[in-house]
Motif scaffolding. Structure first.
Motif, PDB file in Angstrom:
ATOM      1  N   ASP A   1       0.540  -0.921   0.079  1.00 49.90           N
ATOM      2  CA  ASP A   1      -0.144  -0.052   0.187  1.00 49.90           C
ATOM      3  C   ASP A   1       0.699   1.175   0.036  1.00 49.90           C
ATOM      4  OD1 ASP A   1      -2.529   1.922   0.997  1.00 49.90           O
ATOM      5  OD2 ASP A   1      -1.217   1.613   2.713  1.00 49.90           O
ATOM      6  N   ARG A   2       1.963   1.318   0.717  1.00 41.05           N
ATOM      7  CA  ARG A   2       3.250   2.421   0.972  1.00 41.05           C
ATOM      8  C   ARG A   2       3.870   2.188  -0.143  1.00 41.05           C
ATOM      9  NH1 ARG A   2       1.001   6.018   2.683  1.00 41.05           N
ATOM     10  NH2 ARG A   2      -1.111   4.863   2.116  1.00 41.05           N
ATOM     11  N   TYR A   3       4.171   0.756  -0.975  1.00 39.28           N
ATOM     12  CA  TYR A   3       4.591   1.637  -2.656  1.00 39.28           C
ATOM     13  C   TYR A   3       3.841   1.989  -3.402  1.00 39.28           C
ATOM     14  CZ  TYR A   3       5.691  -0.548  -6.979  1.00 39.28           C
ATOM     15  OH  TYR A   3       5.432  -0.574  -7.882  1.00 39.28           O
ATOM     16  N   LEU A   4       2.314   1.918  -3.542  1.00 41.19           N
ATOM     17  CA  LEU A   4       1.437   2.500  -4.753  1.00 41.19           C
ATOM     18  C   LEU A   4       1.162   3.768  -4.260  1.00 41.19           C
ATOM     19  CD1 LEU A   4      -1.302   0.153  -4.694  1.00 41.19           C
ATOM     20  CD2 LEU A   4       0.486   0.387  -6.398  1.00 41.19           C
ATOM     21  N   ALA A   5       1.047   4.135  -2.626  1.00 43.65           N
ATOM     22  CA  ALA A   5       0.939   5.851  -2.531  1.00 43.65           C
ATOM     23  C   ALA A   5       2.358   6.291  -2.726  1.00 43.65           C
ATOM     24  CB  ALA A   5       0.777   5.922  -0.949  1.00 43.65           C
ATOM     25  N   VAL A   6       3.109   5.808  -2.337  1.00 41.96           N
ATOM     26  CA  VAL A   6       4.555   6.856  -2.902  1.00 41.96           C
ATOM     27  C   VAL A   6       4.943   6.820  -4.146  1.00 41.96           C
ATOM     28  CG1 VAL A   6       6.684   7.071  -2.410  1.00 41.96           C
ATOM     29  CG2 VAL A   6       5.645   6.854  -0.848  1.00 41.96           C
ATOM     30  N   CYS A   7       5.115   5.573  -4.907  1.00 41.59           N
ATOM     31  CA  CYS A   7       5.970   5.432  -6.801  1.00 41.59           C
ATOM     32  C   CYS A   7       4.189   5.529  -7.360  1.00 41.59           C
ATOM     33  CB  CYS A   7       6.227   3.847  -6.337  1.00 41.59           C
ATOM     34  SG  CYS A   7       7.464   3.442  -4.926  1.00 41.59           S
ATOM     35  N   HIS A   8       3.067   5.498  -6.932  1.00 39.80           N
ATOM     36  CA  HIS A   8       2.594   5.711  -7.950  1.00 39.80           C
ATOM     37  C   HIS A   8       0.947   6.526  -7.480  1.00 39.80           C
ATOM     38  CE1 HIS A   8       4.525   2.649 -11.118  1.00 39.80           C
ATOM     39  NE2 HIS A   8       4.648   2.386  -9.822  1.00 39.80           N
ATOM     40  N   PRO A   9       1.355   7.478  -7.305  1.00 41.27           N
ATOM     41  CA  PRO A   9      -0.183   9.013  -6.176  1.00 41.27           C
ATOM     42  C   PRO A   9      -1.248   8.517  -7.086  1.00 41.27           C
ATOM     43  CG  PRO A   9       2.158   9.809  -6.695  1.00 41.27           C
ATOM     44  CD  PRO A   9       2.558   8.207  -7.332  1.00 41.27           C
ATOM     45  N   LEU A  10      -0.697   8.900  -8.428  1.00 43.39           N
ATOM     46  CA  LEU A  10      -1.444   9.514  -9.540  1.00 43.39           C
ATOM     47  C   LEU A  10      -2.752   8.262  -9.650  1.00 43.39           C
ATOM     48  CD1 LEU A  10      -0.427  11.408 -12.418  1.00 43.39           C
ATOM     49  CD2 LEU A  10      -1.674  12.148  -9.516  1.00 43.39           C
ATOM     50  N   ARG A  11      -2.294   7.018  -9.961  1.00 45.66           N
ATOM     51  CA  ARG A  11      -3.563   5.988  -9.963  1.00 45.66           C
ATOM     52  C   ARG A  11      -3.582   4.731  -8.352  1.00 45.66           C
ATOM     53  NH1 ARG A  11       0.804   1.899 -12.947  1.00 45.66           N
ATOM     54  NH2 ARG A  11      -1.519   0.752 -12.917  1.00 45.66           N
ATOM     55  N   TYR A  12      -3.335   5.397  -7.073  1.00 45.35           N
ATOM     56  CA  TYR A  12      -3.530   5.049  -6.262  1.00 45.35           C
ATOM     57  C   TYR A  12      -4.789   4.610  -6.011  1.00 45.35           C
ATOM     58  CZ  TYR A  12      -3.643   4.558  -1.219  1.00 45.35           C
ATOM     59  OH  TYR A  12      -3.389   3.909  -0.001  1.00 45.35           O
ATOM     60  N   ALA A  13      -5.713   5.636  -6.166  1.00 51.12           N
ATOM     61  CA  ALA A  13      -6.529   5.831  -5.783  1.00 51.12           C
ATOM     62  C   ALA A  13      -7.546   4.788  -6.519  1.00 51.12           C
ATOM     63  CB  ALA A  13      -7.643   7.109  -5.928  1.00 51.12           C
ATOM     64  N   ALA A  14      -7.101   4.584  -7.709  1.00 55.77           N
ATOM     65  CA  ALA A  14      -8.134   4.230  -9.157  1.00 55.77           C
ATOM     66  C   ALA A  14      -7.167   2.331  -8.512  1.00 55.77           C
ATOM     67  CB  ALA A  14      -7.568   3.965 -10.427  1.00 55.77           C
ATOM     68  N   ILE A  15      -6.240   1.731  -7.869  1.00 56.74           N
ATOM     69  CA  ILE A  15      -5.947   1.029  -7.619  1.00 56.74           C
ATOM     70  C   ILE A  15      -6.776   0.251  -6.676  1.00 56.74           C
ATOM     71  CG2 ILE A  15      -4.227  -0.564  -7.556  1.00 56.74           C
ATOM     72  CD1 ILE A  15      -2.166   0.478  -9.153  1.00 56.74           C
ATOM     73  N   MET A  16      -6.257   1.158  -5.327  1.00 59.39           N
ATOM     74  CA  MET A  16      -6.537   0.515  -4.146  1.00 59.39           C
ATOM     75  C   MET A  16      -7.905   0.738  -3.566  1.00 59.39           C
ATOM     76  SD  MET A  16      -4.850  -1.085  -1.463  1.00 59.39           S
ATOM     77  CE  MET A  16      -3.410  -0.884  -2.121  1.00 59.39           C
ATOM     78  N   THR A  17      -8.919  -0.245  -4.231  1.00 60.56           N
ATOM     79  CA  THR A  17     -10.048   0.472  -3.766  1.00 60.56           C
ATOM     80  C   THR A  17     -10.782  -0.069  -2.898  1.00 60.56           C
ATOM     81  OG1 THR A  17     -10.789  -1.326  -5.289  1.00 60.56           O
ATOM     82  CG2 THR A  17     -10.906   0.653  -6.494  1.00 60.56           C
ATOM     83  N   HIS A  18     -11.532   0.451  -2.688  1.00 62.15           N
ATOM     84  CA  HIS A  18     -12.320  -0.854  -1.091  1.00 62.15           C
ATOM     85  C   HIS A  18     -12.259  -2.188  -1.412  1.00 62.15           C
ATOM     86  CE1 HIS A  18     -13.219   2.890   0.965  1.00 62.15           C
ATOM     87  NE2 HIS A  18     -13.766   3.487  -0.252  1.00 62.15           N
ATOM     88  N   LYS A  19     -13.044  -2.267  -2.608  1.00 58.41           N
ATOM     89  CA  LYS A  19     -12.499  -4.001  -3.076  1.00 58.41           C
ATOM     90  C   LYS A  19     -11.436  -4.256  -3.171  1.00 58.41           C
ATOM     91  CE  LYS A  19     -14.205  -7.376  -6.784  1.00 58.41           C
ATOM     92  NZ  LYS A  19     -14.796  -7.550  -7.880  1.00 58.41           N
ATOM     93  N   LEU A  20      -9.998  -4.660  -3.215  1.00 57.24           N
ATOM     94  CA  LEU A  20      -9.137  -4.463  -3.401  1.00 57.24           C
ATOM     95  C   LEU A  20      -8.552  -5.385  -1.399  1.00 57.24           C
ATOM     96  CD1 LEU A  20      -6.528  -5.760  -5.152  1.00 57.24           C
ATOM     97  CD2 LEU A  20      -5.763  -3.333  -4.740  1.00 57.24           C
ATOM     98  N   CYS A  21      -8.879  -3.735  -0.625  1.00 55.40           N
ATOM     99  CA  CYS A  21      -8.538  -3.146   0.683  1.00 55.40           C
ATOM    100  C   CYS A  21      -9.063  -4.617   1.315  1.00 55.40           C
ATOM    101  CB  CYS A  21      -9.108  -2.255   1.312  1.00 55.40           C
ATOM    102  SG  CYS A  21      -7.889  -0.720   0.369  1.00 55.40           S
ATOM    103  N   PHE A  22     -10.474  -5.502   1.376  1.00 55.28           N
ATOM    104  CA  PHE A  22     -11.340  -6.531   1.296  1.00 55.28           C
ATOM    105  C   PHE A  22     -10.482  -8.123   1.219  1.00 55.28           C
ATOM    106  CE2 PHE A  22     -14.808  -9.559   1.595  1.00 55.28           C
ATOM    107  CZ  PHE A  22     -14.740  -9.779   2.712  1.00 55.28           C
ATOM    108  N   GLN A  23      -9.944  -7.559  -0.113  1.00 57.30           N
ATOM    109  CA  GLN A  23      -9.252  -9.561  -0.622  1.00 57.30           C
ATOM    110  C   GLN A  23      -8.788  -9.276  -0.625  1.00 57.30           C
ATOM    111  OE1 GLN A  23      -9.478  -7.963  -4.890  1.00 57.30           O
ATOM    112  NE2 GLN A  23     -11.976  -9.070  -5.543  1.00 57.30           N
ATOM    113  N   LEU A  24      -7.295  -7.869   0.224  1.00 55.14           N
ATOM    114  CA  LEU A  24      -5.663  -8.109   0.778  1.00 55.14           C
ATOM    115  C   LEU A  24      -6.089  -8.577   2.308  1.00 55.14           C
ATOM    116  CD1 LEU A  24      -4.154  -5.069  -0.880  1.00 55.14           C
ATOM    117  CD2 LEU A  24      -4.185  -7.617  -1.126  1.00 55.14           C
TER     118      LEU A  24
END
Length: 312
Positions: free
Chosen positions: A119-142
């Motif tokens: 999650d921190r990797y996506l937030a720092v390295c891909h900030p523009l795509r972070y919200a689209a990737i780390m959705t509520h569904k993905l959070c629940f699945q992880l």
């Protein structure tokens, strides 16, 4: 083997000191247990009640706090009961149950810390795509993956251990049923159980650790390329709490579980076990609260509102 009697209970040796020392230890562990429950419960409450913290990072933090409550509850209540009643016996089924849930929660924490690093990797390295990737569904699945993976691996481990025959001695030189001291009481060939346990320990420890290392290598590389010093500090500040918890947790667990079972100085095992089974769950909320500005801000706001209501 025909002349040997299979034992149905173990004796947890725990901390066999004088009554005064045991009373002191009882108070220390009782306070630690209460503080740990309160700290983690506060984090869960704060994350759930404040919409500013309804973000993936705090969703996983809430999962971690929930895990820590059960993690410390697997071992400490039984230890406190032993101090209070001076009863050191534990049935075979209770021992296997304690072992199963302790290993399950430990394995779950390994995976959950890797998920938080991703999650921190996506937030720092891909900030523009972070919200689209780390959705509520993905959070629940992880989150489900972390819990299901931890409990599944523990089931395999304990199923092999529980099939062994234990003929005595029945004394476990530990304060809870852990893998190494239990294995060393077996009177049958335990090479298969040891091999399975060691292989799964490496799997559940090294795979998440590699994910964490890869994530932080990418994070450091990205942060160092940022032109703004303020941006670098902000990016690092979002990761330091998690990175500190990772170092504390994995240093202890690798020492205890990613090594051959025959290397087991028991007194040292108990000291290290106290650190990661008792004090780490109490330290983690402090680490996150002291290092995280958003959590501190929300906590101060809640305390101010509570004090204001008390005055009125």
């Amino acid at each position: 083997m025909k002349n040997q009697t299979t034992i149905s209970e173990f004796i947890l040796l725990g901390f066999s000191y004088g009554l005064q020392v045991q009373t002191l230890l009882f108070l220390v562990f009782l306070i630690t247990y209460m503080v740990t429950i309160i700290e983690n419960a506060i984090i869960i409450f704060v994350v759930n009640r404040n919409h500013h913290l309804h973000k993936p990072m705090y969703y996983f933090l809430g999962n971690l706090s929930f895990l820590e409550i059960w993690y410390i509850s697997v071992t400490l209540p039984r230890l406190l009961f032993g101090f209070w009643s001076q009863s050191k016996s534990i049935s075979f089924s209770s021992c296997m149950t304690q072992l199963y849930f302790f290993i399950s929660l430990m394995c779950t924490e390994c995976v959950l810390l890797a998920v938080m690093a991703y999650d921190r990797y996506l937030a720092v390295c891909h900030p523009l795509r972070y919200a689209a990737i780390m959705t509520h569904k993905l959070c629940f699945q992880l989150s489900v993956l972390s819990w299901a993976g931890g409990f599944s691996i523990s089931l395999v481990k304990v199923s092999f251990i529980s099939r062994l025959t234990f003929c005595g001695p029945q004394v476990i030189n530990h304060f809870f049923c852990d893998i190494s001291p239990v294995l060393n009481l077996s009177c049958t060939d335990m090479s298969l159980a040891e091999t399975v346990d060691f292989a799964l320990a490496l799997l559940i420890l090294l795979v998440p650790l590699l994910i964490i290392v890869f994530s932080y290598c990418c994070i450091v590389s990205t942060v160092l390329c940022m032109p703004s010093a303020q941006g670098r500090r902000k990016a690092f500040s979002t990761c330091t709490s998690h990175f500190t918890v990772v170092i504390v947790f994995f240093s202890a667990t690798l020492f205890m579980y990613a090594r051959p079972r025959r290397i087991h100085p028991f007194n040292l095992n108990k000291i290290v076990s106290i650190f990661y089974a008792v004090f780490t769950p109490a330290l983690n909320p402090l680490i996150y609260c002291l290092r995280n500005k958003e959590v501190k801000k929300v906590l101060r706001k809640i305390i101010r509102n509570w004090l204001g209501q008390k005055r009125n």
